[in-house]
Motif scaffolding. Structure first.
Motif, PDB file in Angstrom:
ATOM      1  N   PHE A 255       0.741  -1.206  -0.007  1.00 45.00           N
ATOM      2  CA  PHE A 255       0.092  -0.010  -0.175  1.00 45.00           C
ATOM      3  C   PHE A 255       0.844   1.158   0.002  1.00 45.00           C
ATOM      4  N   ARG A 259       1.295   4.060  -2.918  1.00 44.70           N
ATOM      5  CA  ARG A 259       1.095   5.592  -2.748  1.00 44.70           C
ATOM      6  C   ARG A 259       2.307   6.519  -3.169  1.00 44.70           C
ATOM      7  N   GLY A 262       2.349   6.578  -6.917  1.00 44.02           N
ATOM      8  CA  GLY A 262       1.293   7.390  -7.519  1.00 44.02           C
ATOM      9  C   GLY A 262       1.676   8.898  -7.227  1.00 44.02           C
ATOM     10  N   GLU A 263       2.198   9.192  -6.003  1.00 41.68           N
ATOM     11  CA  GLU A 263       2.624  10.627  -5.854  1.00 41.68           C
ATOM     12  C   GLU A 263       3.689  10.719  -6.704  1.00 41.68           C
TER      13      GLU A 263
END
Length: 729
Positions: A255, A259, A262-263
Motif C-alpha cells: 500500500f 501510494r 502514485g505521488e
C-alpha cells in the motif's frame, strides 16, 4: 529513399511556413517575449544546416547572416529599427528563394545581405555569453498600421500584471526536485523493508522443511511418537504466526509503495503539463503576421484555456498555426468579394479551446468562403475515379492528402498542398482526430480533438473474433444495439439508423472482424460503435464492448512489428495485449475492403538499427533515407534527450547525431551514452555545422568515430564511415 531533388523540393515547400514562424517569433520578441529569440536562432541554425547539406548556398548564406544578427542581440546588443528591418528582409528573401529557386543571384538579395551585414556591424559585440538571458526590447518596434488592427487583437495572454497562481501549471512547468528526492528516498526505504520481509519468508520456509521432516512416517520411533506430535504442533503454530505477520507487513508495504509511486507519477505529470496560454498567444501572432503579409483585414479571436502534456502541445502547435494561416489565406475572401456577398469588410477567425475530462478540443472557425468543392472535384478528377459524383462529405477526407491544393497559384503562405497534410499527421501522431465542417460561402469549422497527456489514454475496449481491440473514447459518438429498426441493408452496403423519422441519419456500417481479416458481417443482436471520422460518422459491429477506462500504452513506433491500423498496444490484467486502433485508418480500410488483412503485413525487423538524432527535419530525412538505402532499420529523434531515451530503450548498432540541438546537445548525449551500460561502445558519427576545436577534442575523448561537416557534406564519405562502423554491415 527520396532523391536529393525530392528533398530540395520538400525544403522549398516547407520554407513559407518556416518564414511565417520566424516572422512571428521576431514580432513577438519586439513585443517583449524574450524567449522567442532562442527559438528563432534555433530555427535559423536549422535552415542554415539543411541548406548547406542540400547545396543551396544562397539560402544557407542568408540564414547564416541572419543568425549572426540574432547572436549579437543575444549577446546583449540593443536592437534597433535596422535590426528588425534586416531580419524581416532576410526572411522575405528566404521566401523568395523558395518560391523562385532560380532567383539565387537576384540583385535584391545582395541588398538584403548588405543590410544584414550593416545591422550586424551596428550591433557590434559578440555572441551570447553562456547562460545569460537576453534582455527584451523596451519599446515595440512594430508600427501600429497593421492589416490586423491593434484594437481588435486579443489581449496578451502573458501579461505580467497578475501574479501567477501557484496551484496551476505555468507555461513551462519544472520538475520539483525536492519532492522527487523525498519520494525516491521513501521508495528506497520501502524496498529495504521488502528485503527484510524476504528474509522472514526464507526463515518460514526453513521451519516448514523441519516440520515436514518431523511428520515423515518413515523411520518413526514409537517411543518418541508423543514428543514428535508436540514438536509438530509447535512448528505449525510458529509458521502460521510468522506467515500472518509477513502477510500483514507485505500488505502495508504494498500500500505504501503504491501510494509513493502514485505521488511520484503525479509529480512527473505536473511537471509535464502546461497551460495553453502560450500556444494561443502564438496563434494570435500568427494570425497578425499572415494578415499583414496578405494585406487582409482580419479579426483574430482567441478564447478558452486548457491544460496539456508538453509533448501534446509541441505536436498541436504546428497544426494549429497551419490552420489559422490557411483560414486567413484560403478562407477569408478579399474585401471586394466580401462586399458582394454582403459580409463585413473585416473577416473573422475564431480559435476556441475547451477542455473535457479526457481530451482538449480546439475549434478553428472562419467566416470565409468555405471549401471550394467544385474546384476540389476538378483537382481530384485525374487521380480519383468518380470524383465528380462524390458528395461534399465524401470529398473532405481528400483534403488531407499530401500535395493536394485547390489554390490556382502559390502564395507566400499556402498553396503548396502541405497544410492539412501536416495537420492530419501531427494530430494523428497524438492519437487525436480532425473533423471538418464547411458551408460554401459561409465559412469552415475545423475541430481538433487531442488527449490531454501521453502517459495514458481513455479507451473503449472491444472484442471481435480473434482480436481484442480498443478505440479512443473521444472518437466514440454512441453505441447502438442492432435490431430490425436500426440495421438496414442497402445497395451500398449495411447502414445503421442513428435517428428516427423521415430524415433519419444513416451511417455506413462495417463488421470489425471483416476489416481485420477475420470475415463476417453485421448481424442482428450485435453491438455497433458509432465513431467519428474527418467528415462524419461510421459504425463497426463488434462481439462485445466494455466501459471506458484509462490504459497505459506502448506506442506503435516502439513495437517490434508494424500495422497500418494499430497505433498502440495496452497490456491487460491477464497478460494479453489490447490493440488501440487508428480510427481514421480503420474507416479508410473499411471503405476500401482490403484483400489482405492489415495485420498480415506485420514484419519482424532484423536489420541493423541506426539511430539518427537531428533536429532539422529535412536533414534528418536525408540522413534516414541514406541509411535505409544501405539496408538499415532507422529510428529518429529530434533532440539529444529523445535520442538518449530511444537508445536506452532499444540499443542501436550505430548513432548518427548533430551537435547543436535543444534540450540536450549531441555532445551531452554522447557523454551519457558512454556512461550507460550496453551503450558505451556503440559507434557514434557526428555531423554538424559547428566547427569548434573544443567540441571536436571532447568528441575524440568520447570515442566518436568521425566528425563530418554539413557545409562539406559528401554522401559517399558518410556511407563509407557507417559501413566501417558496422563492420561492413
Amino acid at each position: 529513399m527520396r532523391s536529393r531533388a525530392d528533398l530540395v523540393a520538400a525544403f522549398h515547400r516547407t520554407m513559407p511556413d518556416r518564414v511565417a514562424q520566424a516572422t512571428d517569433l521576431w514580432l513577438g520578441y519586439e513585443q517583449g517575449q524574450s524567449g522567442n529569440l532562442q527559438v528563432l536562432r534555433r530555427l535559423l541554425h536549422t535552415l542554415k544546416g539543411e541548406a548547406h547539406m542540400l547545396e543551396l548556398a544562397a539560402c544557407g548564406d542568408l540564414a547564416e547572416l541572419a543568425e549572426d544578427v540574432i547572436d549579437a542581440v543575444r549577446g546583449g546588443a540593443r536592437p534597433t529599427q535596422l535590426t528588425g528591418d534586416s531580419l524581416l528582409g532576410a526572411l522575405e528573401g528566404l521566401g523568395l528563394l523558395s518560391a523562385s529557386p532560380g532567383a539565387e543571384a537576384a540583385p535584391e538579395l545582395e541588398i538584403v545581405k548588405e543590410t544584414l551585414r550593416a545591422a550586424r556591424a551596428e550591433l557590434g559585440g559578440s555572441g551570447p555569453p553562456a547562460g545569460e538571458p537576453t534582455p527584451p526590447l523596451a519599446p515595440p518596434l512594430v508600427p501600429a498600421s497593421d492589416a490586423v488592427h491593434e484594437s481588435v487583437l486579443p489581449p496578451r495572454l502573458d501579461q505580467p500584471d497578475a501574479p501567477p497562481d501557484p496551484a496551476q501549471p505555468t507555461a513551462r512547468a519544472a520538475l520539483d526536485a525536492e519532492a522527487v528526492g523525498a519520494l525516491l528516498q521513501e521508495l528506497q526505504r520501502l524496498h529495504g523493508e521488502r528485503e527484510v520481509i524476504q528474509r522472514r519468508l526464507r526463515e518460514s520456509q526453513r521451519m516448514l522443511r523441519a516440520l515436514l521432516v518431523e511428520i515423515d512416517p518413515r523411520g518413526a520411533d514409537v517411543d518418541r511418537f508423543a514428543e514428535r506430535i508436540a514438536k509438530t504442533l509447535g512448528y505449525g503454530a510458529e509458521i502460521e504466526r510468522l506467515l500472518g505477520a509477513v502477510r500483514a507487513d507485505w500488505s502495508s508495504n504494498e500500500f505504501a509503495t503504491g501510494r509513493a509511486l502514485g505521488e511520484l507519477d503525479e509529480v512527473v505529470r505536473r511537471a509535464s503539463v502546461v497551460r495553453t496560454e502560450r500556444l494561443l498567444n502564438q496563434v494570435s501572432l500568427a494570425a497578425r503576421s499572415a494578415a499583414r503579409m496578405l494585406g487582409k483585414d482580419v479579426e483574430a479571436r482567441v478564447e478558452g484555456t486548457g491544460l496539456l502534456d508538453a509533448a501534446v502541445e509541441r505536436r498541436l502547435e504546428p497544426a494549429l498555426l497551419h490552420l489559422v494561416r490557411n483560414a486567413i489565406d484560403h478562407g477569408i475572401e478579399p474585401a471586394d468579394v466580401r462586399a458582394r456577398r454582403g459580409k463585413p469588410a473585416r473577416g473573422t477567425v475564431a480559435v476556441t479551446v475547451v477542455q473535457t475530462d479526457a481530451a482538449v478540443r480546439v475549434e478553428v472557425k472562419d467566416d470565409g468562403g468555405g471549401v471550394d468543392f467544385a474546384r476540389l472535384r476538378e483537382v481530384l478528377a485525374p487521380s480519383v475515379p468518380g470524383a465528380s459524383s462524390l458528395d461534399d462529405a465524401e470529398l473532405i477526407p481528400y483534403l488531407f492528402a499530401h500535395g493536394l491544393t485547390t489554390s490556382r497559384s502559390v502564395g507566400a503562405i499556402s498553396g503548396r498542398g502541405v497544410g492539412l497534410d501536416i495537420v492530419a499527421r501531427e494530430i494523428g501522431a497524438l492519437g487525436g482526430q480532425v473533423r471538418v465542417d464547411s458551408k460554401p460561402g459561409l465559412g469552415t469549422t475545423i475541430l481538433l480533438v487531442v488527449p490531454k497527456n501521453l502517459h495514458g489514454e481513455e479507451v473503449v475496449p472491444l472484442s471481435s473474433r480473434r482480436f481484442r481491440c480498443a478505440v479512443p473514447t473521444h472518437a466514440v459518438h454512441s453505441v447502438v444495439l442492432l435490431e430490425d429498426e436500426e440495421l438496414l441493408r442497402t445497395p451500398d452496403g449495411p447502414r445503421v439508423r442513428l435517428t428516427s423519422g423521415a430524415d433519419a441519419e444513416l451511417a455506413p456500417l462495417y463488421a470489425l472482424g471483416a476489416v481485420l481479416g477475420d470475415g463476417g458481417q453485421p448481424e442482428l443482436g450485435d453491438a455497433a460503435l458509432v465513431l467519428h471520422h474527418a467528415a462524419g460518422l461510421f459504425a463497426v459491429s463488434v462481439d462485445r464492448y466494455e466501459n471506458p477506462r484509462l490504459v497505459a500504452l506502448v506506442r506503435s513506433e516502439e513495437m517490434p512489428f508494424t500495422s497500418p491500423l494499430v497505433r498502440g498496444v495496452a497490456p491487460t490484467a491477464d497478460g494479453e495485449a489490447m490493440l488501440l486502433l487508428d480510427v481514421e485508418r480503420l474507416f479508410a480500410y473499411a471503405r476500401q475492403a482490403p484483400r489482405e488483412a492489415p495485420f498480415a503485413a506485420a514484419e519482424q525487423k532484423r536489420e541493423p538499427l541506426a539511430l539518427v538524432v537531428e533536429d532539422a527535419p529535412v536533414a534528418r530525412e536525408l540522413l534516414c533515407g541514406i541509411l535505409r538505402s544501405m539496408g538499415l532499420r532507422v529510428e529518429e529523434a529530434s533532440d539529444g534527450r529523445e535520442g538518449l531515451a530511444r537508445a536506452r530503450a532499444t540499443p542501436p548498432d550505430v548513432v548518427l547525431t548533430d551537435l547543436e540541438m535543444p534540450y540536450m546537445s549531441g555532445l551531452e548525449m554522447v557523454a551519457e551514452l558512454r556512461r550507460s551500460p550496453g551503450l558505451a561502445r556503440v559507434p557514434v558519427v557526428v555531423l554538424t555545422t559547428a566547427a569548434q576545436e573544443q567540441s571536436e577534442a571532447a568528441l575524440r575523448g568520447l570515442g566518436v568515430r568521425a566528425v563530418l561537416s554539413k557545409q562539406r557534406f559528401v554522401e559517399e564519405e558518410l556511407r563509407r564511415i557507417i559501413a566501417a562502423s558496422l563492420g561492413g554491415a
